[in-house]
Design an enzyme around this catalytic site. Structure first.
Site, PDB file in Angstrom:
ATOM      1  N   TRP A   1      -1.841 -28.282 -68.838  1.00 54.08           N
ATOM      2  CA  TRP A   1      -2.300 -27.660 -67.771  1.00 54.08           C
ATOM      3  C   TRP A   1      -1.496 -26.542 -67.147  1.00 54.08           C
ATOM      4  O   TRP A   1      -1.764 -25.657 -66.790  1.00 54.08           O
ATOM      5  CB  TRP A   1      -2.470 -28.823 -66.708  1.00 54.08           C
ATOM      6  CG  TRP A   1      -3.590 -29.855 -66.804  1.00 54.08           C
ATOM      7  CD1 TRP A   1      -3.272 -31.283 -66.954  1.00 54.08           C
ATOM      8  CD2 TRP A   1      -4.995 -29.491 -67.138  1.00 54.08           C
ATOM      9  NE1 TRP A   1      -4.936 -31.478 -67.291  1.00 54.08           N
ATOM     10  CE2 TRP A   1      -5.666 -30.561 -67.420  1.00 54.08           C
ATOM     11  CE3 TRP A   1      -5.723 -28.113 -67.010  1.00 54.08           C
ATOM     12  CZ2 TRP A   1      -6.946 -30.681 -67.439  1.00 54.08           C
ATOM     13  CZ3 TRP A   1      -7.122 -28.099 -67.461  1.00 54.08           C
ATOM     14  CH2 TRP A   1      -7.492 -29.354 -67.733  1.00 54.08           C
TER      15      TRP A   1
ATOM     16  N   ASP B   1       1.166 -27.371 -58.832  1.00 53.20           N
ATOM     17  CA  ASP B   1      -0.165 -28.211 -59.477  1.00 53.20           C
ATOM     18  C   ASP B   1       0.015 -29.606 -59.293  1.00 53.20           C
ATOM     19  O   ASP B   1       0.873 -30.325 -59.870  1.00 53.20           O
ATOM     20  CB  ASP B   1      -0.626 -27.925 -60.667  1.00 53.20           C
ATOM     21  CG  ASP B   1      -1.848 -28.528 -61.070  1.00 53.20           C
ATOM     22  OD1 ASP B   1      -2.384 -29.247 -60.426  1.00 53.20           O
ATOM     23  OD2 ASP B   1      -2.409 -28.220 -62.246  1.00 53.20           O
TER      24      ASP B   1
ATOM     25  N   LYS C   1      -8.823 -36.803 -59.373  1.00 60.94           N
ATOM     26  CA  LYS C   1      -7.847 -37.875 -60.057  1.00 60.94           C
ATOM     27  C   LYS C   1      -7.425 -38.722 -59.117  1.00 60.94           C
ATOM     28  O   LYS C   1      -7.575 -40.030 -59.276  1.00 60.94           O
ATOM     29  CB  LYS C   1      -6.598 -37.065 -60.441  1.00 60.94           C
ATOM     30  CG  LYS C   1      -6.842 -35.798 -61.167  1.00 60.94           C
ATOM     31  CD  LYS C   1      -7.409 -35.861 -62.766  1.00 60.94           C
ATOM     32  CE  LYS C   1      -7.797 -34.533 -63.538  1.00 60.94           C
ATOM     33  NZ  LYS C   1      -7.132 -33.762 -63.381  1.00 60.94           N
TER      34      LYS C   1
HETATM   35  C1  LIG Z   1      -7.135 -32.296 -64.332  1.00 59.59           C
HETATM   36  C2  LIG Z   1      -6.319 -31.479 -64.076  1.00 59.59           C
HETATM   37  C3  LIG Z   1      -6.464 -30.042 -63.847  1.00 59.59           C
HETATM   38  C4  LIG Z   1      -7.820 -29.333 -63.986  1.00 59.59           C
HETATM   39  O1  LIG Z   1      -8.690 -29.794 -63.019  1.00 59.59           O
HETATM   40  P1  LIG Z   1      -9.958 -28.839 -62.877  1.00 59.59           P
HETATM   41  O2  LIG Z   1     -10.321 -29.619 -61.338  1.00 59.59           O
HETATM   42  O3  LIG Z   1     -10.611 -29.685 -64.062  1.00 59.59           O
HETATM   43  O4  LIG Z   1      -9.875 -27.597 -62.864  1.00 59.59           O
HETATM   44  C5  LIG Z   1      -5.243 -28.855 -63.762  1.00 59.59           C
HETATM   45  N1  LIG Z   1      -4.067 -29.500 -63.587  1.00 59.59           N
HETATM   46  C6  LIG Z   1      -3.821 -30.575 -63.884  1.00 59.59           C
HETATM   47  C7  LIG Z   1      -2.329 -31.370 -63.424  1.00 59.59           C
HETATM   48  C8  LIG Z   1      -4.975 -31.808 -63.975  1.00 59.59           C
HETATM   49  O5  LIG Z   1      -4.600 -33.088 -63.911  1.00 59.59           O
END
Ligand SMILES: *Cc1c(COP(=O)(O)O)cnc(C)c1O
Length: 350
Positions: free
Chosen positions: A99, A165, A189
């Site tokens: 990511w 993030d 998540k």
């Molecule tokens: C799942 C995830 C993403 C991607 O998320 P989307 O909503 O599918 O764009 C980005 N960063 C992390 C840490 C993730 O777990």
């Protein structure tokens, strides 16, 4: 009884789903489903406002921060953050997994992006040594690495604002928002269903630029995230999840999360068949990858686990093996069931 270990969209708390089911056809006596309500209607505005207040209360968000409810997933934030905070400017990245690689690649399209620390050479099994200085517009990090199963337990001590993030760990433990310029998280998540992205951003970092409207944080902030139609139902369900978190409190949820993770790591560390390779001090509390080191054996375990009601334990397609995602909504019972199945499988195989 089924336990869903999906990394995302992930399981939601049962009481939340039951409440949504009860309110499906008539929300709060309105004879309307939230699904068919105007985003400018009174009942929806109260849902939106409560969601923002819950975010602020649960994370102690300081008053000089905006809370935004957007779309496009964490992925749109990979580009939106540099477009707003550092168009064409220098931004530094700590590379800790897939990511963060993606966040860097998108930032590189619109800014002067640099990787200043990386654990790639270590196959992302640890968090790298943190940079001690930076003159970038911000330093980006991925707080919890959903695929690789690592997490930051300390933050770089640098002058520029930190951008995080936090898609797979926000609300799983207390966080000092004031240490960040911006925090973003896709909801699916640990917050709610897919479709909603939460952004928490320090007001002084916002400025009116020449970006297309949807890409402008300042415009969303000025319009209370109602500049265009927000993902209304995702926001409603997320609000219910945040209420559910509030009943326990982030502090106690963190304690529960530590207990769940400890139990699973202890089981894996005691096993001769299954292994988690992550450096112990950097292990995630949310995502626990493990494998036998043998693809066929892993596949056989996954079938066995499924027969015992444990589903979605497949590792991310880029890394294989297994991964147990044990977000807030996963009860201790689910982790205990997984540990029992791991132990039973190993015994039957030996
Ligand atoms: C799942 C995830 C993403 C991607 O998320 P989307 O909503 O599918 O764009 C980005 N960063 C992390 C840490 C993730 O777990």
């Amino acid at each position: 009884m089924l336990y869903n270990f999906s990394a995302g969209p992930a399981m939601l708390p049962k009481p939340v789903l039951l409440e949504a089911q009860r309110d499906m056809l008539s929300y709060d006596g309105t004879s309307l489903s939230v699904l068919e309500m105007s985003h400018r209607s009174e009942p929806f505005l109260s849902i939106r406002n409560e969601a923002e207040q819950l975010v602020r209360d649960l994370l102690f968000v300081p008053d000089d921060y905006e809370v935004l409810f957007l779309q496009g997933g964490a992925t749109l934030q990979f580009a939106m953050v540099p477009m707003n905070l550092a168009p064409g400017g220098r931004v530094d990245f700590i590379e800790t997994g897939l990511w963060s690689e993606r966040a860097f690649a998108d930032a590189a399209c619109v800014s002067d992006a640099h990787v200043v620390a990386s654990s790639k050479a270590d196959a992302y099994q640890s968090i790298p040594t943190l940079p001690a200085a930076s003159d970038a517009a911000y330093v980006h990090l991925t707080l919890n690495n959903t695929l690789e199963g690592t997490r930051f337990t300390s933050l770089p001590d640098v002058a520029p604002p930190l951008v995080a993030d936090a898609s797979s760990c926000l609300f799983s433990e207390p966080i000092d928002v004031s240490r960040f310029g911006l925090i973003y998280a896709g909801a699916q998540k640990n917050i709610g269903p897919a479709g909603l992205t939460l952004v928490i951003v320090r007001k002084e970092l916002l400025r009116a630029g020449s970006l297309p409207s949807y890409l402008r944080y300042d415009l969303h902030a000025k319009n209370d995230s109602l500049y265009n139609t927000p993902p209304t139902y995702s926001l409603y369900l997320s609000m219910l999840v945040l209420r559910w978190i509030k009943q326990t409190g982030v502090g106690r949820i963190h304690t529960q999360n530590k207990m769940k993770a400890k139990l699973l790591y202890e089981t894996l560390d005691a096993s001769n068949l299954f292994h988690n390779r992550v450096l112990k001090k950097d292990r995630s509390l949310m995502n626990v990858p493990f494998s036998t080191g043998d693809e066929e054996r892993d596949a056989s375990f996954l079938r066995y686990a499924k027969e015992h009601g444990l589903i979605n334990l497949e590792g991310h397609r880029s890394v294989g093996g297994m991964r147990a995602s044990i977000y807030n909504a996963m009860p201790l019972d689910g982790v205990e069931a997984l540990c029992a199945v791991i132990n039973r499988y190993e015994k039957e195989m030996s």
